[in-house]
Motif scaffolding. Structure first.
Motif, PDB file in Angstrom:
ATOM      1  N   THR A   1      29.115  38.775  51.078  1.00  0.00           N
ATOM      2  CA  THR A   1      28.852  39.739  50.014  1.00  0.00           C
ATOM      3  C   THR A   1      29.957  40.793  49.955  1.00  0.00           C
ATOM      4  OG1 THR A   1      26.465  39.420  50.216  1.00  0.00           O
ATOM      5  CG2 THR A   1      27.208  41.443  49.157  1.00  0.00           C
ATOM      6  N   GLY A   2      30.364  41.304  51.119  1.00  0.00           N
ATOM      7  CA  GLY A   2      31.403  42.329  51.141  1.00  0.00           C
ATOM      8  C   GLY A   2      32.725  41.818  50.611  1.00  0.00           C
ATOM      9  N   ALA A   3      33.109  40.602  51.011  1.00  0.00           N
ATOM     10  CA  ALA A   3      34.373  40.039  50.525  1.00  0.00           C
ATOM     11  C   ALA A   3      34.313  39.795  49.022  1.00  0.00           C
ATOM     12  CB  ALA A   3      34.680  38.740  51.263  1.00  0.00           C
ATOM     13  N   GLY A   4      33.165  39.307  48.533  1.00  0.00           N
ATOM     14  CA  GLY A   4      33.026  39.088  47.099  1.00  0.00           C
ATOM     15  C   GLY A   4      33.079  40.381  46.310  1.00  0.00           C
ATOM     16  N   GLU A   5      32.389  41.409  46.814  1.00  0.00           N
ATOM     17  CA  GLU A   5      32.418  42.706  46.126  1.00  0.00           C
ATOM     18  C   GLU A   5      33.819  43.312  46.160  1.00  0.00           C
ATOM     19  OE1 GLU A   5      30.287  44.095  44.300  1.00  0.00           O
ATOM     20  OE2 GLU A   5      28.448  42.983  44.732  1.00  0.00           O
ATOM     21  N   LEU A   6      34.526  43.120  47.270  1.00  0.00           N
ATOM     22  CA  LEU A   6      35.890  43.635  47.348  1.00  0.00           C
ATOM     23  C   LEU A   6      36.795  42.895  46.363  1.00  0.00           C
ATOM     24  CD1 LEU A   6      37.775  45.630  48.689  1.00  0.00           C
ATOM     25  CD2 LEU A   6      38.170  43.968  50.507  1.00  0.00           C
ATOM     26  N   ALA A   7      36.619  41.579  46.230  1.00  0.00           N
ATOM     27  CA  ALA A   7      37.401  40.824  45.252  1.00  0.00           C
ATOM     28  C   ALA A   7      37.141  41.335  43.838  1.00  0.00           C
ATOM     29  CB  ALA A   7      37.071  39.330  45.351  1.00  0.00           C
ATOM     30  N   ILE A   8      35.886  41.670  43.543  1.00  0.00           N
ATOM     31  CA  ILE A   8      35.570  42.222  42.221  1.00  0.00           C
ATOM     32  C   ILE A   8      36.227  43.584  42.035  1.00  0.00           C
ATOM     33  CG2 ILE A   8      33.699  43.122  40.782  1.00  0.00           C
ATOM     34  CD1 ILE A   8      31.918  40.909  41.947  1.00  0.00           C
TER      35      ILE A   8
ATOM     36  N   TYR B   1      38.225  37.702  39.934  1.00  0.00           N
ATOM     37  CA  TYR B   1      36.826  37.515  39.549  1.00  0.00           C
ATOM     38  C   TYR B   1      36.372  36.091  39.844  1.00  0.00           C
ATOM     39  CZ  TYR B   1      37.145  41.977  36.977  1.00  0.00           C
ATOM     40  OH  TYR B   1      37.303  43.295  36.617  1.00  0.00           O
ATOM     41  N   ALA B   2      37.262  35.128  39.618  1.00  0.00           N
ATOM     42  CA  ALA B   2      36.914  33.734  39.939  1.00  0.00           C
ATOM     43  C   ALA B   2      36.710  33.557  41.439  1.00  0.00           C
ATOM     44  CB  ALA B   2      38.016  32.801  39.432  1.00  0.00           C
ATOM     45  N   GLU B   3      37.523  34.248  42.235  1.00  0.00           N
ATOM     46  CA  GLU B   3      37.364  34.189  43.688  1.00  0.00           C
ATOM     47  C   GLU B   3      36.008  34.760  44.099  1.00  0.00           C
ATOM     48  OE1 GLU B   3      40.351  34.981  47.390  1.00  0.00           O
ATOM     49  OE2 GLU B   3      40.281  36.527  45.859  1.00  0.00           O
ATOM     50  N   ALA B   4      35.623  35.868  43.473  1.00  0.00           N
ATOM     51  CA  ALA B   4      34.323  36.465  43.778  1.00  0.00           C
ATOM     52  C   ALA B   4      33.186  35.532  43.370  1.00  0.00           C
ATOM     53  CB  ALA B   4      34.192  37.811  43.057  1.00  0.00           C
ATOM     54  N   LEU B   5      33.334  34.887  42.218  1.00  0.00           N
ATOM     55  CA  LEU B   5      32.285  33.977  41.761  1.00  0.00           C
ATOM     56  C   LEU B   5      32.155  32.782  42.707  1.00  0.00           C
ATOM     57  CD1 LEU B   5      30.214  33.301  39.607  1.00  0.00           C
ATOM     58  CD2 LEU B   5      32.028  32.212  38.277  1.00  0.00           C
ATOM     59  N   ALA B   6      33.285  32.259  43.172  1.00  0.00           N
ATOM     60  CA  ALA B   6      33.231  31.147  44.127  1.00  0.00           C
ATOM     61  C   ALA B   6      32.556  31.582  45.427  1.00  0.00           C
ATOM     62  CB  ALA B   6      34.645  30.639  44.408  1.00  0.00           C
TER      63      ALA B   6
END
Length: 500
Positions: free
Chosen positions: A258-265, A284-289
């Motif tokens: 979750t933290g890595a995805g939120e940071l990517a966003i 954003y695509a990285e966060a979605l993946a």
């Protein structure tokens, strides 16, 4: 071969000070669970228009004594919750005891810095360590920052005095960039270093990652994305290095995803707001993946939300509608009416781009009805920006896209009046929207006055989005240079430094 100063056997580093449990704070919680008490803290924050992201983990760390003194935002909330009490009554130590010269009289020797950039034993001894690749003596201290890094680094006293001097003498852009220093970002340019070594991540690393996301969001709120984006790449690389290293506990792995995805966003938004649309799309695509791998519907909804906003700005309105609808599908089980409201606004922006007034109005009506249900504990932490001002500002953008300048100007004016002035970037954005709508509605004098207010804010805000909007307003006002204030605005706008 000479040994490193941090690993030399000739030194006998002092063991870290064990935290003392905060029994007074535990008594104040009473029979409520940590989660229930955290919800009460968030409600109290909303009562005084403060912004905190309190959860059960934070309450546990306070009660364990890991947070010896809260940051300024939490201090205001706690004193509001318990009127008549002081921080000492709540079991905290005085701020002077954990910061700067006053603290140094009690402990002269600073805590040794670990040889691994991914080691952070507890909050008072380097909770930002996952992102430290080089020691940055000029990382800025912001006395008004509710996510003050010195809340969790209270032993590095000499550095805190250097940071105060850097803050007082540096310009806003320099201060904003330097504030990313706790994550190993170079003061003068983009950090290239990735973590030197990786060990399995624990709770401290997950907490540091979450705090990195909060810090980037706060800096963007205050200063805009330009100048922050490239410096944010290093913590993002570190976050995915943590994921790759793995964690001993499944709960920690989920927090890291979750933290890595939120940071990517967040990094994607910095790219988006500074006009780097291709970079933003990739992040954003990285966060979605990451969301799909982790089966995290909240992260998926957030990623689709930002993807929709980007598609609108990039001139792909049909994609904006589809992404917003996908976000709503992911968000429905989460129980947050405010989140669904924001996603309906994203959909409305897409319909406006398609010149579908009926679809836009229906989505706006849905957004307003959902917003009217009020906030709740299920609202995501990242949505703290979404209030009355943002609702009005996004509606203004829809009417502007549809060419209804009068309604757009009305909503943009509401947004400027409702916006908390501490969040300078949004204030500049809404005022720039107002200036453009007024100019196109045939009110050049009012448009110029609003434009001048935006120019006054540009010493604090670096946002390509705002600059682009001002440039459009200037073009519309060129034929009206004889109107009151227009020539002053055009001259000042012409004098702005152009981006390289």
């Amino acid at each position: 071969m000479a040994s490193s100063p941090t690993t030399s056997s000739s030194q006998s580093p002092r063991p870290p000070r064990p935290p003392r449990p905060n029994l007074a704070f535990r008594r104040l919680r009473g029979q409520r669970s940590p989660g229930e008490f955290a919800a009460a803290v968030r409600r109290a924050a909303r009562e005084i228009d403060e912004r905190v992201s309190c959860d059960a983990r934070y309450i546990g760390r306070v009660e364990a004594g890991e947070i010896r003194c809260p940051n300024y935002a939490y201090e205001r909330v706690f004193l509001h919750m318990f009127p008549g009490r002081t921080l000492t009554d709540l079991g905290f130590v005085p701020r002077s005891a954990v910061r700067g010269r006053g603290a140094r009289t009690a402990e002269v020797a600073p805590a040794p810095r670990t040889t691994s950039p991914l080691s952070a034993p507890h909050e008072t001894d380097g909770a930002y360590e996952p992102y430290v690749t080089t020691h940055d003596p000029y990382a800025s201290y912001d006395p008004h920052d509710p996510y003050d890094p010195h809340e969790i680094d209270d032993q590095n006293h000499e550095e805190s005095d250097v940071q105060r001097r850097a803050f007082m003498s540096g310009g806003t852009a320099t201060v904003a960039a330097a504030s990313l220093g706790p994550w190993g970002l170079a003061f003068g340019g983009t950090a290239e270093a990735a973590p030197r070594s990786v060990r399995r991540a624990g709770e401290a690393e997950a907490g540091a990652l979450e705090e990195a996301v909060r810090k980037i969001r706060l800096l963007d709120d205050r200063h805009g994305a330009d100048g922050l984006y490239r410096r944010a790449a290093a913590p993002l690389r570190a976050a995915y290095a943590l994921l790759d290293a793995g964690a001993a506990r499944q709960a920690t792995t989920e927090r890291l995803h979750t933290g890595a995805g939120e940071l990517a966003i967040s990094v994607g938004w910095l790219a988006h707001d500074s006009g780097r649309f291709d970079d933003a799309r990739s992040h954003y695509a990285e966060a979605l993946a990451t969301a799909r791998v982790a089966r995290d519907p909240a992260l998926e909804a957030h990623a689709f939300c930002n993807t929709s906003f980007l598609a609108r700005d990039a001139g792909r309105p049909r994609e904006a509608v589809r992404a917003a609808q996908a976000a709503q599908y992911a968000a429905r089980p989460l129980g947050s009416a405010r989140l669904l409201s924001l996603l309906a606004l994203r959909e409305a922006g897409g319909w406006a781009g398609l010149a579908d007034r009926t679809g836009c109005e229906q989505a706006l009506t849905r957004a307003q009805a959902l917003y009217g249900r009020g906030p709740c504990d299920a609202d995501p932490e990242w949505m703290s920006f979404y209030g009355d001002a943002e609702l009005a500002g996004l509606e203004a953008q829809c009417w502007s896209t549809l060419g209804d300048w009068q309604r757009a100007a009305h909503q943009a004016r509401r947004a400027t009046r409702l916006q908390d002035p501490h969040f300078t970037r949004n204030l500049a954005l809404y005022t720039a929207e107002l200036a453009d709508d007024l100019a196109r509605a045939g009110h050049p004098d009012e448009a110029a006055a609003a434009g001048l207010r935006v120019l006054d804010l540009l010493d604090e805000v670096q946002s390509s989005r705002v600059q682009t909007m001002l440039a459009g307003t200037a073009r519309v006002l060129l034929p009206h240079r004889r109107a009151s204030g227009v020539s002053d605005f055009l001259e000042r706008h012409r004098a702005l430094p152009r981006p390289a």
